[in-house]
Scaffold this motif. Structure first.
Motif, short mmCIF file in Angstrom:
data_model
loop_
_atom_site.label_atom_id
_atom_site.label_comp_id
_atom_site.label_asym_id
_atom_site.label_seq_id
_atom_site.Cartn_x
_atom_site.Cartn_y
_atom_site.Cartn_z
N HIS A 3 0.82 -1.20 0.00
CA HIS A 3 0.00 0.00 0.00
C HIS A 3 0.86 1.26 0.00
CE1 HIS A 3 -3.71 -2.26 1.85
NE2 HIS A 3 -3.47 -2.58 0.58
N ALA A 28 1.04 4.18 -2.88
CA ALA A 28 0.88 5.61 -2.60
C ALA A 28 2.08 6.40 -3.06
CB ALA A 28 0.64 5.82 -1.11
N TRP A 39 -2.31 6.51 1.28
CA TRP A 39 -2.83 5.42 0.46
C TRP A 39 -4.36 5.41 0.45
CZ3 TRP A 39 -5.93 1.22 1.78
CH2 TRP A 39 -6.13 0.29 0.75
N GLU A 40 -4.89 5.19 -0.73
CA GLU A 40 -6.32 4.98 -0.91
C GLU A 40 -6.50 3.79 -1.85
OE1 GLU A 40 -8.60 8.48 -1.90
OE2 GLU A 40 -7.09 9.79 -0.95
N PRO A 41 -7.60 3.08 -1.74
CA PRO A 41 -7.78 1.86 -2.55
C PRO A 41 -7.61 2.06 -4.04
CG PRO A 41 -9.42 1.95 -0.79
CD PRO A 41 -8.71 3.26 -0.78
N TRP A 42 -8.02 3.21 -4.60
CA TRP A 42 -7.92 3.40 -6.04
C TRP A 42 -6.50 3.36 -6.56
CZ3 TRP A 42 -4.94 7.34 -7.80
CH2 TRP A 42 -4.69 8.43 -6.95
#
Length: 325
Positions: free
Chosen positions: A299, A303, A318-321
């Motif tokens: 992750h 990012a 960090w973001e899921p996309w």
């Protein structure tokens, strides 16, 4: 035919520096030099054994027969010094007695306490040999202790070196893994930091300049770290920060932004100026199993690369996309 032997006080003192010669009434005729140094009153005129000593169990020395009883073996306790006791052998001397005293098994402690030397004992006294052996044993034990300390120090140093990046002094990957294991169950932030434009420094000014830049980067990271934080170098120009206690992204992002701002400042290398920057990916988490830790690293990497695609010189949470980018 029995021959009579006579010794003057000087000869007696040489043979028995801890002797005590008494007359029939228990008066002190002569006290050895060592004994007189320990109990000066024993060398004074008119000194009485009963005023100086008690027998074992506190019984008073009332007469010479008291000293000669039981085969002449005596245990004397100083009346004047509670920490001073002797054992010895008393033999008849005319109507009085001659007592040769010693410290017994307490000789080593007595030598240390009263600063006694070889000269305080008869040359033939086994005490002298005991002292030699004790000094030799002490010297050997001190050397063994010193050697053990050196070995322990070498072990600690070797363990520390095994966890440290040789160039920067930061933790290496193994040191980072151990820091993660030691986190316990608290919240933390994992930051993957990568230098921007570092390749240009290496290619344009050489590896010596690159190494100099890496050392300066490490200095900045150490200065920005709190007690309990971990800064690690895990690759050529890749760094990881482990920040315990981070529950919200904003404080962590502010700290990383400050680091990136400092990395953008010019770095002097001789007459040359090196210019780099930094990009970072941040993930917040709690302590997790090893499999989950590897996911956290993934992750943070995602990012980081999102930050580079967004123009570098920044830190992103960090973001899921990001996984699909």
């Amino acid at each position: 035919m029995t021959r009579r032997l006579e010794l003057d006080c000087a000869a007696l003192n040489r043979l028995m520096p801890m002797h005590l010669a008494l007359d029939a009434a228990g008066g002190v005729i002569s006290a050895g030099s060592t004994l007189a140094r320990l109990i000066p009153e024993a060398g004074e005129e008119g000194a009485q054994a009963g005023d100086l000593f008690t027998l074992r169990h506190g019984a008073a020395v009332t007469s010479v027969p008291d000293l000669l009883a039981g085969g002449g073996r005596v245990h004397l306790q100083s009346r004047l010094r509670a920490d001073l006791a002797f054992r010895g052998l008393a033999v008849p001397m005319g109507e009085g007695a001659l007592i040769n005293l010693s410290f017994g098994i307490g000789v080593v402690e007595a030598v240390s306490r009263f600063a006694l030397t070889e000269a305080d004992f008869a040359p033939t006294d086994l005490t002298v040999e005991l002292l030699y052996l004790y000094e030799a044993k002490t010297a050997v034990l001190e050397e063994l202790r010193a050697m053990n300390a050196r070995l322990q120090g070498d072990k600690v140093m070797a363990e520390e070196q095994a966890l440290t990046d040789a160039l920067t002094g930061l933790r290496n990957r193994r040191g980072l893994d151990l820091a993660i294991e030691a986190l316990g169950t608290g919240d933390f932030a994992l930051v993957h930091l990568d230098l921007d434009r570092f390749k240009q420094v290496n290619d344009g000014l050489g590896h010596a300049a690159g190494d100099h830049v890496l050392v300066q980067v490490a200095r900045i990271l150490i200065e920005e770290c709190r007690a309990g934080d971990t800064a690690a170098r895990i690759g050529g120009d890749e760094f990881v920060l482990l920040l315990p206690g981070m529950k919200a992204p904003e404080p962590a992002l502010r700290r990383i932004a400050r680091i990136i701002e400092r990395l953008s400042e010019p770095i002097a290398f001789g007459a040359e100026i090196c210019r780099i920057g930094g990009s970072a990916g941040l993930v917040l988490a709690r302590q997790a199993p090893e499999a989950a830790i590897s996911e956290l690293f993934a992750h943070a990497d995602a990012a980081l690369y999102a930050a580079k695609r967004a123009g570098r010189g920044r830190a992103l949470l960090w973001e899921p996309w990001m996984e699909s980018g």
